[in-house]
Motif scaffolding. Structure first.
Motif, PDB file in Angstrom:
ATOM      1  N   UNK A  48      -9.693 -20.921-106.128  1.00 44.13           N
ATOM      2  CA  UNK A  48     -10.675 -22.008-106.257  1.00 44.13           C
ATOM      3  C   UNK A  48     -12.091 -21.454-106.294  1.00 44.13           C
ATOM      4  N   UNK A  49     -12.380 -20.479-105.427  1.00 42.41           N
ATOM      5  CA  UNK A  49     -13.717 -19.875-105.399  1.00 42.41           C
ATOM      6  C   UNK A  49     -14.032 -19.230-106.748  1.00 42.41           C
ATOM      7  N   UNK A  50     -13.040 -18.536-107.333  1.00 45.89           N
ATOM      8  CA  UNK A  50     -13.254 -17.928-108.648  1.00 45.89           C
ATOM      9  C   UNK A  50     -13.560 -18.985-109.702  1.00 45.89           C
ATOM     10  N   UNK A  51     -12.846 -20.106-109.644  1.00 51.64           N
ATOM     11  CA  UNK A  51     -13.089 -21.186-110.609  1.00 51.64           C
ATOM     12  C   UNK A  51     -14.488 -21.777-110.453  1.00 51.64           C
ATOM     13  N   UNK A  52     -14.871 -22.063-109.201  1.00 49.69           N
ATOM     14  CA  UNK A  52     -16.212 -22.621-108.958  1.00 49.69           C
ATOM     15  C   UNK A  52     -17.288 -21.645-109.437  1.00 49.69           C
ATOM     16  N   UNK A  53     -17.084 -20.366-109.169  1.00 48.28           N
ATOM     17  CA  UNK A  53     -18.037 -19.343-109.587  1.00 48.28           C
ATOM     18  C   UNK A  53     -18.137 -19.301-111.115  1.00 48.28           C
ATOM     19  N   UNK A  54     -16.982 -19.296-111.786  1.00 45.32           N
ATOM     20  CA  UNK A  54     -16.960 -19.225-113.253  1.00 45.32           C
ATOM     21  C   UNK A  54     -17.634 -20.426-113.897  1.00 45.32           C
ATOM     22  N   UNK A  55     -17.539 -21.583-113.256  1.00 41.99           N
ATOM     23  CA  UNK A  55     -18.160 -22.805-113.787  1.00 41.99           C
ATOM     24  C   UNK A  55     -19.628 -22.926-113.398  1.00 41.99           C
ATOM     25  N   UNK A  56     -20.115 -22.019-112.565  1.00 42.99           N
ATOM     26  CA  UNK A  56     -21.497 -22.086-112.106  1.00 42.99           C
ATOM     27  C   UNK A  56     -21.715 -23.116-111.020  1.00 42.99           C
ATOM     28  N   UNK A  57     -20.625 -23.517-110.334  1.00 44.83           N
ATOM     29  CA  UNK A  57     -20.711 -24.550-109.295  1.00 44.83           C
ATOM     30  C   UNK A  57     -20.766 -23.993-107.877  1.00 44.83           C
ATOM     31  N   UNK A  58     -21.061 -22.698-107.728  1.00 42.49           N
ATOM     32  CA  UNK A  58     -21.121 -22.110-106.392  1.00 42.49           C
ATOM     33  C   UNK A  58     -22.549 -21.679-106.096  1.00 42.49           C
ATOM     34  N   UNK A  59     -23.039 -22.026-104.903  1.00 43.18           N
ATOM     35  CA  UNK A  59     -24.421 -21.670-104.586  1.00 43.18           C
ATOM     36  C   UNK A  59     -24.543 -20.180-104.260  1.00 43.18           C
ATOM     37  N   UNK A  60     -25.747 -19.670-104.377  1.00 41.62           N
ATOM     38  CA  UNK A  60     -26.024 -18.241-104.235  1.00 41.62           C
ATOM     39  C   UNK A  60     -25.619 -17.687-102.867  1.00 41.62           C
ATOM     40  N   UNK A  61     -25.784 -18.487-101.820  1.00 41.05           N
ATOM     41  CA  UNK A  61     -25.434 -18.012-100.476  1.00 41.05           C
ATOM     42  C   UNK A  61     -23.942 -17.733-100.364  1.00 41.05           C
ATOM     43  N   UNK A  62     -23.131 -18.619-100.911  1.00 40.76           N
ATOM     44  CA  UNK A  62     -21.675 -18.414-100.867  1.00 40.76           C
ATOM     45  C   UNK A  62     -21.269 -17.230-101.742  1.00 40.76           C
ATOM     46  N   UNK A  63     -21.920 -17.088-102.873  1.00 37.40           N
ATOM     47  CA  UNK A  63     -21.650 -15.939-103.738  1.00 37.40           C
ATOM     48  C   UNK A  63     -21.938 -14.651-102.973  1.00 37.40           C
ATOM     49  N   UNK A  64     -23.074 -14.615-102.314  1.00 33.74           N
ATOM     50  CA  UNK A  64     -23.460 -13.424-101.552  1.00 33.74           C
ATOM     51  C   UNK A  64     -22.463 -13.142-100.420  1.00 33.74           C
ATOM     52  N   UNK A  65     -22.009 -14.187 -99.733  1.00 31.91           N
ATOM     53  CA  UNK A  65     -21.036 -14.002 -98.655  1.00 31.91           C
ATOM     54  C   UNK A  65     -19.744 -13.380 -99.180  1.00 31.91           C
ATOM     55  N   UNK A  66     -19.265 -13.882-100.300  1.00 29.60           N
ATOM     56  CA  UNK A  66     -18.020 -13.366-100.869  1.00 29.60           C
ATOM     57  C   UNK A  66     -18.193 -11.956-101.434  1.00 29.60           C
ATOM     58  N   UNK A  67     -19.327 -11.706-102.061  1.00 28.09           N
ATOM     59  CA  UNK A  67     -19.569 -10.368-102.593  1.00 28.09           C
ATOM     60  C   UNK A  67     -19.686  -9.339-101.484  1.00 28.09           C
ATOM     61  N   UNK A  68     -20.218  -9.750-100.349  1.00 29.54           N
ATOM     62  CA  UNK A  68     -20.316  -8.850 -99.187  1.00 29.54           C
ATOM     63  C   UNK A  68     -18.918  -8.427 -98.716  1.00 29.54           C
TER      64      UNK A  68
END
Length: 122
Positions: A48-68
């Motif tokens: 689900x996180x990958x889908x939200x990210x691919x659609x541009x529906x994930x905020x930068x803070x969550x992206x940063x948390x997952x990338x960490x």
């Protein structure tokens, strides 16, 4: 004929003991089920996180948390890069990219794929 199990006289102490044992067993089952569910649904949550990210529906803070945590946004891209590296190695060693369909030995080309490894099927 089997004897019926002896019945125990219920007292406030035995009732409290029985209730405590029941609560402890139930708590253990709930905890174990929660752990099972957490592992079972983790893959779904990541998808689900990958889908939200691919659609541009994930905020930068969550992206940063997952990338960490080392998030792989596309396992297809990782597999592509690993296979492309193996193809480069094959072409460099053989002078062409006409690899037989039974060759899966990427290690000889300096590539160790994360998606299963490679072996020559000869």
């Amino acid at each position: 004929m089997a004897k019926p199990a002896p019945t125990r006289r219920s007292t406030p102490q035995t009732a409290a003991h029985d209730q405590h044992e029941y609560a402890e067993d139930n708590s253990r089952q709930t905890r174990d089920q929660h752990l099972h569910d957490a592992h079972h649904f983790l893959g779904r949550w990541i998808a689900d996180a990958r889908r939200f990210y691919a659609c541009g529906d994930m905020d930068e803070e969550r992206i940063a948390q997952l990338e960490k945590l080392g998030m792989i946004w596309s396992h297809y891209d990782v597999a592509w890069e690993e296979s492309l590296a193996a193809a480069r190695g094959w072409a460099k060693e053989n002078g062409h990219l006409l690899a037989p369909t039974n060759v899966r030995d990427c290690k000889s080309f300096g590539v160790t794929p994360d998606h299963g490894g490679c072996i020559d099927d000869q």
